[in-house]
Design an enzyme around this catalytic site. Structure first.
Site, short mmCIF file in Angstrom:
data_model
loop_
_atom_site.label_atom_id
_atom_site.label_comp_id
_atom_site.label_asym_id
_atom_site.label_seq_id
_atom_site.Cartn_x
_atom_site.Cartn_y
_atom_site.Cartn_z
N TYR A 1 0.87 -1.25 0.03
CA TYR A 1 -0.12 0.06 -0.06
C TYR A 1 1.00 1.29 -0.14
CZ TYR A 1 -3.80 3.31 1.01
OH TYR A 1 -4.82 4.29 0.97
N PHE B 1 -7.94 20.79 -24.89
CA PHE B 1 -8.21 19.37 -25.10
C PHE B 1 -9.62 18.94 -24.20
CE2 PHE B 1 -8.31 14.81 -23.65
CZ PHE B 1 -8.37 14.40 -25.08
N THR B 2 -10.30 18.15 -24.49
CA THR B 2 -11.87 18.02 -23.88
C THR B 2 -11.61 18.10 -22.39
OG1 THR B 2 -11.35 15.49 -24.25
CG2 THR B 2 -12.61 16.97 -26.09
N ASP C 1 1.24 19.84 -20.88
CA ASP C 1 0.49 18.56 -20.88
C ASP C 1 1.41 17.54 -21.79
OD1 ASP C 1 -0.91 16.39 -21.51
OD2 ASP C 1 -2.86 17.45 -21.74
N LYS D 1 -0.60 7.27 -23.36
CA LYS D 1 0.25 7.49 -24.64
C LYS D 1 1.61 7.06 -24.85
CE LYS D 1 -4.02 9.59 -24.53
NZ LYS D 1 -4.82 9.79 -23.43
N ARG E 1 -13.84 14.43 -33.97
CA ARG E 1 -13.13 15.31 -33.06
C ARG E 1 -13.61 16.78 -33.76
NH1 ARG E 1 -10.85 13.32 -28.51
NH2 ARG E 1 -12.94 13.75 -28.09
N PHE F 1 -19.65 14.02 -26.05
CA PHE F 1 -19.00 13.08 -27.17
C PHE F 1 -18.83 11.54 -26.55
CE2 PHE F 1 -14.75 12.62 -25.69
CZ PHE F 1 -14.61 13.90 -24.96
N1 F0G Z 1 -4.34 15.35 -22.48
C1 F0G Z 1 -4.30 15.00 -23.74
C2 F0G Z 1 -3.49 15.76 -24.78
C3 F0G Z 1 -4.98 13.95 -23.95
O1 F0G Z 1 -4.94 13.47 -25.40
C4 F0G Z 1 -5.76 13.33 -23.08
C5 F0G Z 1 -6.52 11.75 -23.48
C6 F0G Z 1 -5.69 13.68 -21.71
C7 F0G Z 1 -5.10 14.82 -21.38
C8 F0G Z 1 -6.49 12.94 -20.48
O2 F0G Z 1 -5.89 11.68 -20.30
O3 F0G Z 1 -7.45 9.94 -20.91
O4 F0G Z 1 -5.51 9.54 -19.54
O5 F0G Z 1 -7.35 10.73 -18.60
N2 F0G Z 1 -6.76 11.58 -24.77
C9 F0G Z 1 -7.55 10.54 -24.94
C10 F0G Z 1 -7.81 10.53 -26.62
C11 F0G Z 1 -8.84 10.04 -24.25
O6 F0G Z 1 -8.40 9.60 -27.02
O7 F0G Z 1 -7.09 11.46 -27.08
P1 F0G Z 1 -6.68 10.40 -19.95
#
Ligand code: F0G
Length: 461
Positions: free
Chosen positions: A72, A124-125, A215, A258, A384, A451
């Site tokens: 832990y 980014f979303t 990021d 990624k 997108r 989305f």
């Molecule tokens: N920042 C970027 C640039 C991303 O592409 C993503 C996720 C995140 C933050 C969030 O990270 O998914 O680990 O919580 N991108 C995925 C995509 C979901 O399909 O582009 P996460």
């Protein structure tokens, strides 16, 4: 067509794929409300939905999984991960999280004050969502070229310092306390920034006391473009370039799913002078993610990530990865399919607005194109565009981003050249009968990050 570059690895384990009939896929997409997020993976042949957590791990990473120390507190894998972050990225302190958005949550809750401006090189979303939840107001400071799919500019991920200055003039420095800069800008089509741009931004922000948080989710892919295109760094190793990028920031967050080459994981990392932010995030991680020495990851996950961060610094791997994307991009381009240019670092992005130019943007061309690509060939991609961009919280209107794209996101070390050829053939077939494709309307629209779970029906008659 570009010459192909062989992958510097071979396949040890295979996973069967199942091809289905067009009738089956048609019924699946209807059941999924024309949203590829709502398809089951068993009904997908080639899955290009995302490059997030979908990559293949190496034998060394799998061996590392067996060395998971599932304590832990104070797992040895945590310290291995701290070492990898320090060695590859240069940051002194790290807070683990379960994935990227966990890190974004901690970061924005601890940094932002209500009404703060959050300038980023495109949204980014999840990042924008967490900034807004913490009271921030997102502003786009990416160069104009990034919003033009046809522009061949090589550094579409660059920050436009004129746009940043204009925000400072409008809102004052007390509200522009940070900027966020992402390499290999996801929503722009996987477009890199140059190291010289990052250095200019750094110098500008240092002078004014503005913090830079990156990021770094796709930092290795951006480093590859820097090595390839920025002559000054042609002889640098990928790792040296990565460290130099990070050196232009105060801290970062990463979705390790990624360029961390793992299926799950993330973290925040800071340089020593950011001790206050580090301590705040470390205090909060125990509320939302897990103890500060695992943050939602298992010990084995941290070990795989420690190995992945080092593995991704391999220029031959990156050349093969980008080479595979360029192959797909080249085949589609030759057939006249409208694309985002130049080819990016994690996917090939189809310009759905030009592909379905008989549709209005509020008929969601990219959403429908992703659905039709699936029905045509069993290839799953992602919208997108208008749906992803969501509604403006003030006006309630669709944001109408200039980019209305379908993303063919290629998982790392998973698919072969033949899979890319098959994907291209299906899309080229579809392009020939594009005029018969109708638009979509919502039947269900979630309030946040719509989305993921929205549902649609075709506009017929
Ligand atoms: N920042 C970027 C640039 C991303 O592409 C993503 C996720 C995140 C933050 C969030 O990270 O998914 O680990 O919580 N991108 C995925 C995509 C979901 O399909 O582009 P996460």
């Amino acid at each position: 067509m570009p010459r192909c570059i062989p992958e510097p690895y071979k396949i040890k384990v295979v996973e069967p794929l199942r091809m289905t009939t067009r009738e089956h896929r048609q019924s699946c997409i209807e059941a999924a409300g024309y949203n590829t997020f709502l398809l089951d993976s068993k009904d997908v042949f080639i899955d290009l939905l995302t490059d997030s957590g979908t990559g293949a791990m190496s034998d060394v990473q799998w061996a590392g999984m067996m060395r998971g120390d599932e304590a832990y507190a104070g797992s040895r894998n945590f310290y291995n991960l701290c070492d990898a972050v320090r060695d590859v990225l240069g940051y002194d302190m790290m807070v683990p999280t379960h994935q990227g958005r966990g890190a974004e949550h901690l970061f924005f809750q601890n940094f932002l004050r209500k009404g703060d401006i959050v300038p980023m090189n495109m949204y980014f979303t999840t990042t924008r969502q967490h900034a807004e939840l913490a009271g921030g107001i997102f502003k786009d400071i990416i160069v104009d070229e990034a919003h033009d799919p046809a522009s061949r500019f090589e550094w579409k991920g660059n920050v436009d310092l004129g746009k940043l200055q204009a925000l400072i003039d409008e809102y004052g420095l007390e509200r522009v306390r940070m900027i966020s800069m992402a390499p290999d800008v996801n929503m722009a089509g996987g477009q890199p920034f140059s190291l010289s741009n990052a250095k200019e931004v750094h110098a500008f922000c240092r002078k004014l006391g503005i913090k830079i948080y990156m990021d770094i989710t796709r930092i290795a892919e951006n480093a590859f473009f820097i090595k390839e295109r920025e002559q000054e760094y042609a002889e640098w190793s990928i790792k040296e370039i990565i460290r130099e990028i990070c050196a232009q920031s105060d801290g970062c967050w990463m979705s390790a799913k990624k360029d961390g080459l793992v299926n799950i994981g993330g973290f925040l990392a800071f340089f020593k002078h950011e001790d206050e932010m580090f301590q705040k995030c470390r205090s909060m991680v125990v509320v939302y993610e897990g103890l500060h020495t695992y943050g939602g990851m298992a010990g084995r996950d941290m070990e795989a990530l420690a190995v992945g961060l080092r593995e991704v610094c391999n220029n031959d791997y990156l050349a093969a990865r980008v080479g595979q994307l360029r192959l797909l991009h080249g085949m589609l381009d030759e057939a006249g399919v409208p694309l985002v240019h130049p080819c990016g670092g994690h996917g090939v992005f189809v310009d759905a607005r030009a592909f379905l130019d008989h549709l209005d943007q509020d008929e969601f061309p990219a959403q429908m194109l992703a659905a039709q690509i699936y029905v045509e060939s069993g290839v799953r991609s992602m919208e997108r565009g208008n749906v992803s961009a969501g509604r403006d919280p003030e006006t309630g209107e669709n944001r109408h981003p200039r980019l209305e794209l379908v993303r063919l996101t290629v998982p790392r070390r998973v698919y072969t050249q033949t899979h890319m050829e098959f994907t291209a053939e299906g899309i080229i077939e579809l392009y020939k009968r594009r005029e018969s494709i109708p638009g979509l309307r919502f039947t269900y629209e979630p309030e946040t990050l719509r989305f993921f779970q929205a549902r649609f029906e075709p506009i017929t008659g």
